[in-house]
Design an enzyme around this catalytic site. Structure first.
Site, PDB file in Angstrom:
ATOM      1  N   ARG A   1      42.037  32.023  41.132  1.00 11.39           N
ATOM      2  CA  ARG A   1      41.017  30.972  40.977  1.00 11.39           C
ATOM      3  C   ARG A   1      39.966  31.326  39.935  1.00 11.39           C
ATOM      4  NH1 ARG A   1      37.998  31.589  46.748  1.00 11.39           N
ATOM      5  NH2 ARG A   1      40.134  31.435  47.457  1.00 11.39           N
TER       6      ARG A   1
ATOM      7  N   HIS B   1      37.988  40.774  40.342  1.00 13.53           N
ATOM      8  CA  HIS B   1      38.876  40.533  41.488  1.00 13.53           C
ATOM      9  C   HIS B   1      39.989  39.584  41.056  1.00 13.53           C
ATOM     10  CE1 HIS B   1      39.085  39.147  46.009  1.00 13.53           C
ATOM     11  NE2 HIS B   1      40.242  39.584  45.546  1.00 13.53           N
TER      12      HIS B   1
ATOM     13  N   HIS C   1      32.772  35.352  38.087  1.00 18.16           N
ATOM     14  CA  HIS C   1      32.309  33.967  38.050  1.00 18.16           C
ATOM     15  C   HIS C   1      32.046  33.442  36.639  1.00 18.16           C
ATOM     16  CE1 HIS C   1      32.885  33.626  42.198  1.00 18.16           C
ATOM     17  NE2 HIS C   1      32.202  34.741  42.406  1.00 18.16           N
TER      18      HIS C   1
ATOM     19  N   GLU D   1      39.428  44.768  41.985  1.00 17.52           N
ATOM     20  CA  GLU D   1      39.462  44.415  43.405  1.00 17.52           C
ATOM     21  C   GLU D   1      40.770  43.709  43.665  1.00 17.52           C
ATOM     22  OE1 GLU D   1      34.671  43.596  43.929  1.00 17.52           O
ATOM     23  OE2 GLU D   1      36.098  41.957  44.236  1.00 17.52           O
TER      24      GLU D   1
ATOM     25  N   ASN E   1      30.188  42.573  38.416  1.00 16.45           N
ATOM     26  CA  ASN E   1      31.386  41.774  38.677  1.00 16.45           C
ATOM     27  C   ASN E   1      31.329  40.493  37.835  1.00 16.45           C
ATOM     28  OD1 ASN E   1      33.017  39.719  39.869  1.00 16.45           O
ATOM     29  ND2 ASN E   1      33.233  40.974  41.691  1.00 16.45           N
TER      30      ASN E   1
ATOM     31  N   GLU F   1      33.570  50.964  50.105  1.00 21.43           N
ATOM     32  CA  GLU F   1      32.482  50.083  49.681  1.00 21.43           C
ATOM     33  C   GLU F   1      32.025  49.323  50.911  1.00 21.43           C
ATOM     34  OE1 GLU F   1      32.754  48.054  45.956  1.00 21.43           O
ATOM     35  OE2 GLU F   1      31.610  46.344  46.694  1.00 21.43           O
TER      36      GLU F   1
ATOM     37  N   THR G   1      35.099  36.856  49.637  1.00 20.86           N
ATOM     38  CA  THR G   1      35.634  37.831  50.580  1.00 20.86           C
ATOM     39  C   THR G   1      34.758  37.848  51.838  1.00 20.86           C
ATOM     40  OG1 THR G   1      36.296  39.080  48.658  1.00 20.86           O
ATOM     41  CG2 THR G   1      36.467  40.198  50.766  1.00 20.86           C
TER      42      THR G   1
ATOM     43  N   ARG H   1      42.483  37.479  42.307  1.00 25.21           N
ATOM     44  CA  ARG H   1      42.882  36.897  43.598  1.00 25.21           C
ATOM     45  C   ARG H   1      44.300  36.360  43.510  1.00 25.21           C
ATOM     46  NH1 ARG H   1      38.337  35.782  47.213  1.00 25.21           N
ATOM     47  NH2 ARG H   1      39.899  34.759  48.480  1.00 25.21           N
TER      48      ARG H   1
ATOM     49  N   HIS I   1      28.164  42.902  47.752  1.00 25.80           N
ATOM     50  CA  HIS I   1      28.403  41.523  48.183  1.00 25.80           C
ATOM     51  C   HIS I   1      27.095  40.851  48.566  1.00 25.80           C
ATOM     52  CE1 HIS I   1      30.570  37.980  49.454  1.00 25.80           C
ATOM     53  NE2 HIS I   1      31.644  38.539  48.929  1.00 25.80           N
TER      54      HIS I   1
HETATM   55  N1  PXP Z   1      32.236  44.055  46.136  1.00 23.44           N
HETATM   56  C1  PXP Z   1      33.363  43.457  46.566  1.00 23.44           C
HETATM   57  C2  PXP Z   1      34.414  44.295  47.199  1.00 23.44           C
HETATM   58  C3  PXP Z   1      33.572  42.069  46.397  1.00 23.44           C
HETATM   59  O1  PXP Z   1      34.695  41.480  46.837  1.00 23.44           O
HETATM   60  C4  PXP Z   1      32.577  41.326  45.709  1.00 23.44           C
HETATM   61  C5  PXP Z   1      32.808  39.884  45.421  1.00 23.44           C
HETATM   62  O2  PXP Z   1      33.929  39.713  44.627  1.00 23.44           O
HETATM   63  C6  PXP Z   1      31.435  41.998  45.271  1.00 23.44           C
HETATM   64  C7  PXP Z   1      31.279  43.358  45.513  1.00 23.44           C
HETATM   65  C8  PXP Z   1      30.339  41.280  44.524  1.00 23.44           C
HETATM   66  O3  PXP Z   1      29.757  40.343  45.377  1.00 23.44           O
HETATM   67  P1  PXP Z   1      28.781  39.247  44.757  1.00 23.44           P
HETATM   68  O4  PXP Z   1      29.568  38.476  43.757  1.00 23.44           O
HETATM   69  O5  PXP Z   1      28.359  38.450  45.953  1.00 23.44           O
HETATM   70  O6  PXP Z   1      27.651  39.994  44.124  1.00 23.44           O
END
Ligand code: PXP
Length: 251
Positions: A52, A46, A13, A73, A10, A154, A104, A48, A193
């Site tokens: 952001r 994601h 960030h 996402e 992901n 998931e 989330t 959003r 997550h």
């Molecule tokens: N899976 C989903 C559905 C999420 O919303 C997120 C965060 O955007 C992640 C995985 C990844 O989580 P993390 O950034 O904490 O590794």
């Protein structure tokens, strides 16, 4: 048990850091390409509602430029559905979204939201987008995924990641049971997550979990993997520039 478990990276960030200055770098698409080159089996982003981190242009570029599957996402809103249908990512993971949350928090209430989710899942599936629901490892939510016709769930590992000791073990057991139940009722099971080097092991070892999606920790940890060499490179550029300027002045 499948030997290989897929890793989705992901890159949200990277966009968070870019947006802190409002410029063009660091570029999440460049990060996605680097992740793929490093072995990521997919890229997760994601979009959003408040934009952001990831923005519409990022989704546009990611869907054109990366060679591995894109997992978008998204909240189950008309706006996000339109965007998903426009870009046709490989997969769409439906997540709950509240404006004021930092990330989330908690899984999607699929069981309580069948009415709102049904048309969204149907339209994504009709467009050949693989639908996943981000849910807690709760049999009610997993049954709802089957009712909705979502092929993938998931499992939310956020609580597991935050807990310690016996409470963490209890949450891990709940995830293990949920993953087994998901497989039993015919769902493909992913998880994600809050996963880190320290806590990924027990989740990676769950037999029916075919894919992990990991972001925040990897992007943060990349600072420590790369800061040293970036400072050295900047030092060298400064020193070269000074040496050249001094040489030009004394010539
Ligand atoms: N899976 C989903 C559905 C999420 O919303 C997120 C965060 O955007 C992640 C995985 C990844 O989580 P993390 O950034 O904490 O590794």
């Amino acid at each position: 048990m499948a030997k290989y478990q897929r890793l989705g990276v992901n890159i949200d960030h990277v966009a968070t850091i870019r947006n802190a200055r409002g410029g063009l770098y660091p570029d999440p698409v460049r990060a996605a390409k680097m992740a793929v080159a490093a072995g990521a089996d997919g890229i997760t982003a994601h979009l959003r509602e408040d934009r952001r981190h990831i923005r519409d242009e990022d989704i546009h570029a990611l869907s054109r430029e990366i060679s591995q599957p894109l997992n978008l996402e998204m909240a189950a809103t008309d706006e996000m559905l339109t965007i998903a249908l426009r870009h046709s990512p490989h997969a769409a993971c439906i997540v709950p979204e509240k404006r004021e949350e930092r990330t989330t928090e908690g899984g999607l209430d699929a069981a309580g939201g069948l009415k709102q989710l049904t048309p969204v899942v149907e339209r994504l599936r009709a467009a050949d987008i693989r639908v996943s629901l981000f849910v807690e490892a709760d049999p009610r939510q997993l049954d709802a995924a089957v009712t909705l016709g979502a092929p993938v769930v998931e499992l939310h590992t956020g609580r597991y990641a935050e807990l310690v000791g016996q409470a963490q073990q209890d949450e891990l057991d709940r995830i293990i049971d949920g993953a087994a139940y998901a497989a039993q009722i015919g769902l493909e099971c992913h998880a994600g997550h809050g996963l880190t080097f320290d806590n990924v092991g027990p989740i990676a070892a769950i037999e029916s979990v075919a894919e992990l999606n990991i972001g925040h920790f990897l992007i943060g940890e990349a600072i420590f993997g790369g800061l040293d060499s970036m400072i050295k490179r900047m030092r060298a550029l400064m020193d070269n520039a000074r040496a050249n300027a001094l040489g030009a002045r004394s010539a």
